[in-house]
Scaffold this motif. Structure first.
Motif, PDB file in Angstrom:
ATOM      1  N   VAL A 119      49.030  41.851  46.285  1.00  0.00           N
ATOM      2  CA  VAL A 119      49.368  40.534  45.753  1.00  0.00           C
ATOM      3  C   VAL A 119      50.582  39.946  46.459  1.00  0.00           C
ATOM      4  O   VAL A 119      50.778  38.719  46.480  1.00  0.00           O
ATOM      5  CB  VAL A 119      49.590  40.634  44.222  1.00  0.00           C
ATOM      6  CG1 VAL A 119      50.202  39.372  43.643  1.00  0.00           C
ATOM      7  CG2 VAL A 119      48.269  40.938  43.527  1.00  0.00           C
ATOM      8  N   ASN A 120      51.404  40.789  47.091  1.00  0.00           N
ATOM      9  CA  ASN A 120      52.559  40.288  47.841  1.00  0.00           C
ATOM     10  C   ASN A 120      52.154  39.232  48.864  1.00  0.00           C
ATOM     11  O   ASN A 120      52.925  38.320  49.178  1.00  0.00           O
ATOM     12  CB  ASN A 120      53.268  41.443  48.563  1.00  0.00           C
ATOM     13  CG  ASN A 120      54.228  42.197  47.659  1.00  0.00           C
ATOM     14  OD1 ASN A 120      54.944  41.602  46.863  1.00  0.00           O
ATOM     15  ND2 ASN A 120      54.252  43.517  47.783  1.00  0.00           N
ATOM     16  N   SER A 121      50.933  39.334  49.383  1.00  0.00           N
ATOM     17  CA  SER A 121      50.508  38.407  50.433  1.00  0.00           C
ATOM     18  C   SER A 121      50.424  36.967  49.935  1.00  0.00           C
ATOM     19  O   SER A 121      50.502  36.023  50.728  1.00  0.00           O
ATOM     20  CB  SER A 121      49.150  38.833  51.001  1.00  0.00           C
ATOM     21  OG  SER A 121      48.147  38.776  49.997  1.00  0.00           O
ATOM     22  N   LYS A 136      42.105  41.452  44.761  1.00  0.00           N
ATOM     23  CA  LYS A 136      42.733  40.331  45.458  1.00  0.00           C
ATOM     24  C   LYS A 136      41.710  39.221  45.693  1.00  0.00           C
ATOM     25  O   LYS A 136      42.029  38.030  45.608  1.00  0.00           O
ATOM     26  CB  LYS A 136      43.306  40.832  46.785  1.00  0.00           C
ATOM     27  CG  LYS A 136      44.004  39.764  47.602  1.00  0.00           C
ATOM     28  CD  LYS A 136      44.532  40.359  48.904  1.00  0.00           C
ATOM     29  CE  LYS A 136      45.148  39.278  49.786  1.00  0.00           C
ATOM     30  NZ  LYS A 136      45.633  39.854  51.079  1.00  0.00           N
ATOM     31  N   GLU A 137      40.472  39.619  45.959  1.00  0.00           N
ATOM     32  CA  GLU A 137      39.409  38.636  46.171  1.00  0.00           C
ATOM     33  C   GLU A 137      39.136  37.846  44.896  1.00  0.00           C
ATOM     34  O   GLU A 137      38.905  36.626  44.937  1.00  0.00           O
ATOM     35  CB  GLU A 137      38.133  39.325  46.660  1.00  0.00           C
ATOM     36  CG  GLU A 137      38.209  39.911  48.056  1.00  0.00           C
ATOM     37  CD  GLU A 137      39.107  41.133  48.177  1.00  0.00           C
ATOM     38  OE1 GLU A 137      39.677  41.347  49.268  1.00  0.00           O
ATOM     39  OE2 GLU A 137      39.249  41.875  47.170  1.00  0.00           O
ATOM     40  N   ASP A 138      39.169  38.525  43.746  1.00  0.00           N
ATOM     41  CA  ASP A 138      39.016  37.837  42.464  1.00  0.00           C
ATOM     42  C   ASP A 138      40.109  36.777  42.288  1.00  0.00           C
ATOM     43  O   ASP A 138      39.846  35.654  41.866  1.00  0.00           O
ATOM     44  CB  ASP A 138      39.109  38.824  41.293  1.00  0.00           C
ATOM     45  CG  ASP A 138      37.913  39.752  41.181  1.00  0.00           C
ATOM     46  OD1 ASP A 138      36.878  39.468  41.803  1.00  0.00           O
ATOM     47  OD2 ASP A 138      38.035  40.771  40.466  1.00  0.00           O
ATOM     48  N   ILE A 139      41.344  37.164  42.592  1.00  0.00           N
ATOM     49  CA  ILE A 139      42.472  36.244  42.445  1.00  0.00           C
ATOM     50  C   ILE A 139      42.259  35.015  43.315  1.00  0.00           C
ATOM     51  O   ILE A 139      42.420  33.867  42.871  1.00  0.00           O
ATOM     52  CB  ILE A 139      43.796  36.941  42.823  1.00  0.00           C
ATOM     53  CG1 ILE A 139      44.089  38.097  41.855  1.00  0.00           C
ATOM     54  CG2 ILE A 139      44.950  35.942  42.817  1.00  0.00           C
ATOM     55  CD1 ILE A 139      45.255  38.972  42.289  1.00  0.00           C
ATOM     56  N   THR A 140      41.886  35.246  44.578  1.00  0.00           N
ATOM     57  CA  THR A 140      41.672  34.141  45.514  1.00  0.00           C
ATOM     58  C   THR A 140      40.617  33.176  44.990  1.00  0.00           C
ATOM     59  O   THR A 140      40.784  31.948  45.067  1.00  0.00           O
ATOM     60  CB  THR A 140      41.251  34.687  46.892  1.00  0.00           C
ATOM     61  OG1 THR A 140      42.280  35.552  47.383  1.00  0.00           O
ATOM     62  CG2 THR A 140      41.017  33.569  47.879  1.00  0.00           C
ATOM     63  N   LYS A 145      41.058  28.836  43.221  1.00  0.00           N
ATOM     64  CA  LYS A 145      40.390  27.612  43.659  1.00  0.00           C
ATOM     65  C   LYS A 145      40.272  26.614  42.508  1.00  0.00           C
ATOM     66  O   LYS A 145      40.097  25.415  42.742  1.00  0.00           O
ATOM     67  CB  LYS A 145      38.990  27.932  44.187  1.00  0.00           C
ATOM     68  CG  LYS A 145      38.956  28.780  45.442  1.00  0.00           C
ATOM     69  CD  LYS A 145      37.520  29.105  45.816  1.00  0.00           C
ATOM     70  CE  LYS A 145      37.439  30.009  47.042  1.00  0.00           C
ATOM     71  NZ  LYS A 145      36.033  30.372  47.363  1.00  0.00           N
ATOM     72  N   TYR A 146      40.358  27.129  41.270  1.00  0.00           N
ATOM     73  CA  TYR A 146      40.068  26.304  40.102  1.00  0.00           C
ATOM     74  C   TYR A 146      41.234  26.166  39.130  1.00  0.00           C
ATOM     75  O   TYR A 146      41.273  25.215  38.353  1.00  0.00           O
ATOM     76  CB  TYR A 146      38.865  26.890  39.343  1.00  0.00           C
ATOM     77  CG  TYR A 146      37.654  27.093  40.207  1.00  0.00           C
ATOM     78  CD1 TYR A 146      36.819  26.025  40.526  1.00  0.00           C
ATOM     79  CD2 TYR A 146      37.348  28.354  40.728  1.00  0.00           C
ATOM     80  CE1 TYR A 146      35.702  26.209  41.320  1.00  0.00           C
ATOM     81  CE2 TYR A 146      36.228  28.541  41.523  1.00  0.00           C
ATOM     82  CZ  TYR A 146      35.413  27.469  41.824  1.00  0.00           C
ATOM     83  OH  TYR A 146      34.300  27.646  42.633  1.00  0.00           O
ATOM     84  N   VAL A 147      42.165  27.133  39.127  1.00  0.00           N
ATOM     85  CA  VAL A 147      43.270  27.120  38.168  1.00  0.00           C
ATOM     86  C   VAL A 147      44.585  27.373  38.902  1.00  0.00           C
ATOM     87  O   VAL A 147      44.602  27.637  40.103  1.00  0.00           O
ATOM     88  CB  VAL A 147      43.057  28.176  37.056  1.00  0.00           C
ATOM     89  CG1 VAL A 147      41.859  27.811  36.180  1.00  0.00           C
ATOM     90  CG2 VAL A 147      42.889  29.580  37.641  1.00  0.00           C
ATOM     91  N   ASP A 148      45.678  27.310  38.150  1.00  0.00           N
ATOM     92  CA  ASP A 148      47.014  27.392  38.752  1.00  0.00           C
ATOM     93  C   ASP A 148      47.576  28.801  38.829  1.00  0.00           C
ATOM     94  O   ASP A 148      48.549  29.035  39.562  1.00  0.00           O
ATOM     95  CB  ASP A 148      47.989  26.531  37.942  1.00  0.00           C
ATOM     96  CG  ASP A 148      47.515  25.094  37.827  1.00  0.00           C
ATOM     97  OD1 ASP A 148      47.478  24.402  38.852  1.00  0.00           O
ATOM     98  OD2 ASP A 148      47.170  24.670  36.708  1.00  0.00           O
ATOM     99  N   GLY A 149      47.025  29.717  38.054  1.00  0.00           N
ATOM    100  CA  GLY A 149      47.589  31.058  38.027  1.00  0.00           C
ATOM    101  C   GLY A 149      46.580  32.079  37.525  1.00  0.00           C
ATOM    102  O   GLY A 149      45.535  31.732  36.957  1.00  0.00           O
ATOM    103  N   VAL A 150      46.910  33.340  37.750  1.00  0.00           N
ATOM    104  CA  VAL A 150      46.047  34.457  37.366  1.00  0.00           C
ATOM    105  C   VAL A 150      46.894  35.522  36.695  1.00  0.00           C
ATOM    106  O   VAL A 150      47.947  35.899  37.218  1.00  0.00           O
ATOM    107  CB  VAL A 150      45.321  35.052  38.590  1.00  0.00           C
ATOM    108  CG1 VAL A 150      44.563  36.316  38.216  1.00  0.00           C
ATOM    109  CG2 VAL A 150      44.372  34.026  39.207  1.00  0.00           C
ATOM    110  N   MET A 151      46.436  36.000  35.542  1.00  0.00           N
ATOM    111  CA  MET A 151      47.103  37.089  34.836  1.00  0.00           C
ATOM    112  C   MET A 151      46.201  38.323  34.851  1.00  0.00           C
ATOM    113  O   MET A 151      45.008  38.226  34.566  1.00  0.00           O
ATOM    114  CB  MET A 151      47.409  36.699  33.386  1.00  0.00           C
ATOM    115  CG  MET A 151      47.966  37.837  32.534  1.00  0.00           C
ATOM    116  SD  MET A 151      48.295  37.349  30.821  1.00  0.00           S
ATOM    117  CE  MET A 151      49.878  36.541  31.014  1.00  0.00           C
TER     118      MET A 151
END
Length: 337
Positions: A253-255, A224-228, A232-238
């Motif tokens: 990820v629900n949060s 989750k920390e990686d996603i956060t 900061k730089y892009v619109d989405g994470v896969m």
């Protein structure tokens, strides 16, 4: 369907992101974008459509990922798929398999941006749905691309930028960028997810230079920390394998969606499995087809071995997966649900 932001998605994975796994995901998270396994345009044109394209209403939002060699095939395939209510159509230009590349599909198409442009235009013509593309930051095509190819190595940021500058004329709605190059000969797909170094900064740079584009990042993301940090730089994470191997990450990820389900427990997930498995049993479907995707439910917690042994194919030989789950719930203290 307008996707909720940020876009967090479960990567398309061959032999993994089938309809059974996608239904499992929905028992934990209702908001992440799901993908089918990669499907070739030819398979759609000539194949068993219900088997290839069928999915359940609960799986929305869901994208159909196709691989195509020609604009004509892409158009026919997407027109055929219009009978199925996918939320978007995604073009695969990232698969590193030499078998796929040898058939002029997947990552090798990064060497032919004009062709990719034409394929994207054909898809846009065939559908009014969102059209997206998944690609790498570059490719090493030595040994796969023909000797008369203008180049076989596309490993600089400028190479990716040139690719994007050409294909963006098609007006794709989102670009999912795997932050590694693909080595088309000498590395298998698993090695291509691990050996080429991650170059996140190049994806960030692309977004900074083209802020009007929807950019999603992929590759090596596990927490989750990686996603956060990436958001900061892009619109989405896969995320691919980490969601598959550790599906309770989907609960964390629900949060990001404020849907109140980030605290869903493994116990609650097991309860949701029972009616789904009972429906499978009524339809004479093998419940192992679903339960094989749930092995990671107790990833890194006490009870993992108990869980895996309980749902082993040997225990499921009588196709009574729902009864096994009921028994596990009765003995929940053993696996600390």
């Amino acid at each position: 369907m307008k996707l909720k932001k940020p876009v967090i998605s479960v990567a398309p994975m061959v032999d993994k992101t089938d309809r059974y796994f996608r239904n499992f995901v929905r028992m934990i998270n209702k908001d992440v974008l799901l993908y089918t396994e990669m499907v070739t345009a030819q398979a759609i044109i000539h194949g068993d459509l219900e088997r290839i394209l069928g999915f359940d209403e609960a799986e929305h939002p869901i994208a159909l990922q196709i691989a195509a060699t020609t604009p004509e095939d892409a158009y026919k395939a997407v027109k055929t798929a219009e009978n199925y209510a996918y939320d978007e159509i995604n073009l695969n230009v990232g698969c590193p398999s030499d078998r796929v590349s040898g058939n002029m599909m997947g990552a090798c198409l990064m060497a032919y941006p004009e062709l990719v442009l034409d394929i994207l235009k054909a898809i846009k013509e065939a559908t009014g749905k969102a059209v997206t593309i998944k690609h790498r930051i570059g490719i090493d095509g030595k040994g796969i691309l023909p000797d008369n190819a203008e180049k076989t190595l596309f490993d600089k940021y400028e190479d990716m930028l040139n690719f994007i500058n050409i294909i963006e004329k098609a007006g794709a709605d989102r670009y999912t960028v795997h932050a590694r190059i693909a080595v088309l000969a000498g590395l298998d797909p698993k090695q291509n997810r691990e050996v080429p170094p991650l170059r996140y900064d190049e994806v960030y740079r692309l977004k900074a230079e083209k802020p009007y584009m929807q950019i999603e990042i992929n590759g090596g993301i596990k927490t989750k920390e990686d996603i956060t940090e990436h958001l900061k730089y892009v619109d989405g994470v896969m995320i691919g394998r980490e969601f598959y191997d550790n599906p309770m990450l989907l609960a964390e990820v629900n949060s990001f969606y404020n849907n109140g389900e980030e605290n869903i427990s493994r116990y609650q997930v097991l309860e949701k499995m029972i009616p789904y498995l009972e429906k499978m049993e009524m339809n004479n479907e093998r419940t192992h087809l679903f339960l094989r995707h749930t092995l990671g439910l107790f990833h890194n917690v006490k009870g993992s071995k108990y869980w895996k042994n309980s749902i082993s194919s040997q225990n499921l030989k009588n196709n009574k997966g729902s009864l096994i789950i009921r028994e596990i719930l009765k003995n929940s203290k053993e696996c600390e649900i």
